[in-house]
Design a protein around this motif. Sequence first.
Motif, PDB file in Angstrom:
ATOM      1  N   ASN A 274       0.889  -1.254   0.011  1.00  0.00           N
ATOM      2  CA  ASN A 274      -0.034   0.049  -0.100  1.00  0.00           C
ATOM      3  C   ASN A 274       0.776   1.432   0.188  1.00  0.00           C
ATOM      4  N   LEU A 275       1.890   1.238   0.764  1.00  0.00           N
ATOM      5  CA  LEU A 275       2.944   2.369   0.826  1.00  0.00           C
ATOM      6  C   LEU A 275       3.297   2.703  -0.394  1.00  0.00           C
ATOM      7  N   ARG A 276       3.811   1.450  -1.256  1.00  0.00           N
ATOM      8  CA  ARG A 276       4.463   1.654  -2.515  1.00  0.00           C
ATOM      9  C   ARG A 276       3.498   1.942  -3.601  1.00  0.00           C
ATOM     10  N   ASP A 277       2.328   1.372  -3.685  1.00  0.00           N
ATOM     11  CA  ASP A 277       1.234   1.621  -4.749  1.00  0.00           C
ATOM     12  C   ASP A 277       0.488   2.859  -4.515  1.00  0.00           C
ATOM     13  N   GLY A 278       0.016   3.122  -3.153  1.00  0.00           N
ATOM     14  CA  GLY A 278      -0.692   4.279  -3.059  1.00  0.00           C
ATOM     15  C   GLY A 278       0.110   5.618  -2.851  1.00  0.00           C
ATOM     16  N   ALA A 279       1.371   5.591  -2.516  1.00  0.00           N
ATOM     17  CA  ALA A 279       2.170   6.563  -2.194  1.00  0.00           C
ATOM     18  C   ALA A 279       1.557   7.946  -1.380  1.00  0.00           C
ATOM     19  N   ARG A 280       0.856   7.257  -0.740  1.00  0.00           N
ATOM     20  CA  ARG A 280       0.280   8.233   0.562  1.00  0.00           C
ATOM     21  C   ARG A 280      -0.003   7.266   1.873  1.00  0.00           C
ATOM     22  N   THR A 281       0.126   7.996   2.922  1.00  0.00           N
ATOM     23  CA  THR A 281      -0.015   7.481   4.233  1.00  0.00           C
ATOM     24  C   THR A 281      -0.361   8.544   5.103  1.00  0.00           C
ATOM     25  N   ARG A 282      -1.183   8.025   6.434  1.00  0.00           N
ATOM     26  CA  ARG A 282      -1.220   8.763   7.536  1.00  0.00           C
ATOM     27  C   ARG A 282      -0.818   8.373   8.712  1.00  0.00           C
ATOM     28  N   PRO A 283       0.573   8.526   9.146  1.00  0.00           N
ATOM     29  CA  PRO A 283       1.098   8.203  10.460  1.00  0.00           C
ATOM     30  C   PRO A 283       0.477   8.957  11.715  1.00  0.00           C
ATOM     31  N   ALA A 284       0.569   8.241  12.617  1.00  0.00           N
ATOM     32  CA  ALA A 284      -0.003   9.003  13.930  1.00  0.00           C
ATOM     33  C   ALA A 284       0.758   8.670  15.006  1.00  0.00           C
ATOM     34  N   LEU A 285       1.247   9.590  15.939  1.00  0.00           N
ATOM     35  CA  LEU A 285       1.908   9.381  17.402  1.00  0.00           C
ATOM     36  C   LEU A 285       0.720   9.610  18.316  1.00  0.00           C
ATOM     37  N   GLY A 286       0.955   8.864  19.472  1.00  0.00           N
ATOM     38  CA  GLY A 286       0.090   9.191  20.838  1.00  0.00           C
ATOM     39  C   GLY A 286      -1.415   8.615  20.527  1.00  0.00           C
ATOM     40  N   ASP A 287      -1.921   9.042  21.674  1.00  0.00           N
ATOM     41  CA  ASP A 287      -3.431   8.534  21.726  1.00  0.00           C
ATOM     42  C   ASP A 287      -4.396   9.673  21.625  1.00  0.00           C
ATOM     43  N   THR A 288      -5.657   9.464  21.824  1.00  0.00           N
ATOM     44  CA  THR A 288      -6.904  10.396  21.380  1.00  0.00           C
ATOM     45  C   THR A 288      -6.344  11.755  22.505  1.00  0.00           C
ATOM     46  N   ARG A 289      -5.711  11.792  23.431  1.00  0.00           N
ATOM     47  CA  ARG A 289      -5.695  12.780  24.462  1.00  0.00           C
ATOM     48  C   ARG A 289      -4.131  13.537  24.129  1.00  0.00           C
ATOM     49  N   ASP A 290      -3.418  13.004  23.296  1.00  0.00           N
ATOM     50  CA  ASP A 290      -2.138  13.594  22.763  1.00  0.00           C
ATOM     51  C   ASP A 290      -1.847  13.289  21.495  1.00  0.00           C
ATOM     52  N   VAL A 291      -2.330  13.778  20.702  1.00  0.00           N
ATOM     53  CA  VAL A 291      -2.124  13.081  18.913  1.00  0.00           C
ATOM     54  C   VAL A 291      -1.391  14.097  18.123  1.00  0.00           C
ATOM     55  N   VAL A 292      -0.590  13.181  17.370  1.00  0.00           N
ATOM     56  CA  VAL A 292       0.195  14.018  16.071  1.00  0.00           C
ATOM     57  C   VAL A 292      -0.425  13.140  14.943  1.00  0.00           C
ATOM     58  N   LEU A 293      -1.028  14.020  14.013  1.00  0.00           N
ATOM     59  CA  LEU A 293      -1.464  13.282  12.870  1.00  0.00           C
ATOM     60  C   LEU A 293      -0.543  13.913  11.549  1.00  0.00           C
ATOM     61  N   ILE A 294      -0.064  13.079  10.731  1.00  0.00           N
ATOM     62  CA  ILE A 294       0.880  13.565   9.469  1.00  0.00           C
ATOM     63  C   ILE A 294       0.142  12.883   8.300  1.00  0.00           C
ATOM     64  N   ASP A 295      -0.160  13.836   7.246  1.00  0.00           N
ATOM     65  CA  ASP A 295      -0.556  13.265   6.097  1.00  0.00           C
ATOM     66  C   ASP A 295       0.857  13.414   5.175  1.00  0.00           C
ATOM     67  N   GLY A 296       0.956  12.262   4.531  1.00  0.00           N
ATOM     68  CA  GLY A 296       2.319  12.312   4.064  1.00  0.00           C
ATOM     69  C   GLY A 296       2.564  11.650   2.350  1.00  0.00           C
ATOM     70  N   ASP A 297       3.452  11.995   1.483  1.00  0.00           N
ATOM     71  CA  ASP A 297       3.610  11.334   0.365  1.00  0.00           C
ATOM     72  C   ASP A 297       4.521  10.384   0.715  1.00  0.00           C
ATOM     73  N   VAL A 298       4.488   9.119   0.079  1.00  0.00           N
ATOM     74  CA  VAL A 298       5.457   8.221   0.150  1.00  0.00           C
ATOM     75  C   VAL A 298       6.623   8.044  -1.115  1.00  0.00           C
ATOM     76  N   GLU A 299       7.597   7.562  -0.841  1.00  0.00           N
ATOM     77  CA  GLU A 299       8.760   7.200  -1.798  1.00  0.00           C
ATOM     78  C   GLU A 299       9.112   6.001  -1.268  1.00  0.00           C
ATOM     79  N   THR A 300       9.294   4.848  -2.197  1.00  0.00           N
ATOM     80  CA  THR A 300       9.752   3.546  -1.830  1.00  0.00           C
ATOM     81  C   THR A 300      11.302   3.441  -2.403  1.00  0.00           C
ATOM     82  N   PHE A 301      12.044   3.075  -1.320  1.00  0.00           N
ATOM     83  CA  PHE A 301      13.536   2.618  -1.537  1.00  0.00           C
ATOM     84  C   PHE A 301      13.785   1.305  -1.522  1.00  0.00           C
TER      85      PHE A 301
END
Length: 152
Positions: A65-92
């Motif tokens: 999915n990372l390779r073919d879709g080239a997009r992801t949404r990584p997240a840190l933490g829980d619902t009371r302390d969250v970091v959401l990242i929308d990103g473009d993916v490059e495969t190596f």
Amino acid sequence: MTITGSPRSPERRKQDVLARLEREEDIWVATADADGVPFLVALWFVWDGESLWMSTRITNPTGRNLRDGARTRPALGDTRDVVLIDGDVETFGAQDVPAAASAAFEAKHGWDPVKDSPSYAYFRVRPRAVQALHGVHEMPGRHLMRDGVWVV
């Protein structure tokens, strides 16, 4: 939940996000396949100051999915302390990954996946958007990056 503090300033939120990206070892990685079937896994990662680097097998659903879709949404933490990242993916692949990325990954985690098996790949995630909040009282001002540019 009782809110006892004031919302953090945007500058403080950015500082907290950058500190977490340096400190944390695991990140939740959300992807979807071509049919829209979602996948959510935790992966080790390294932050190089501009991008997240993570690794998984190219043969598993998240790797594909990372390779073919080239997009992801990584997240840190829980619902009371969250970091959401929308990103473009490059495969190596093993031969293509920059030496600095694999060295940083090995230094942080004690393991270089592509040395373990050629079925592993590295994925660089360049953030396009970043949100950070400690609960509902921090919903306003949660957008710290838009279109790949820090707004703070």
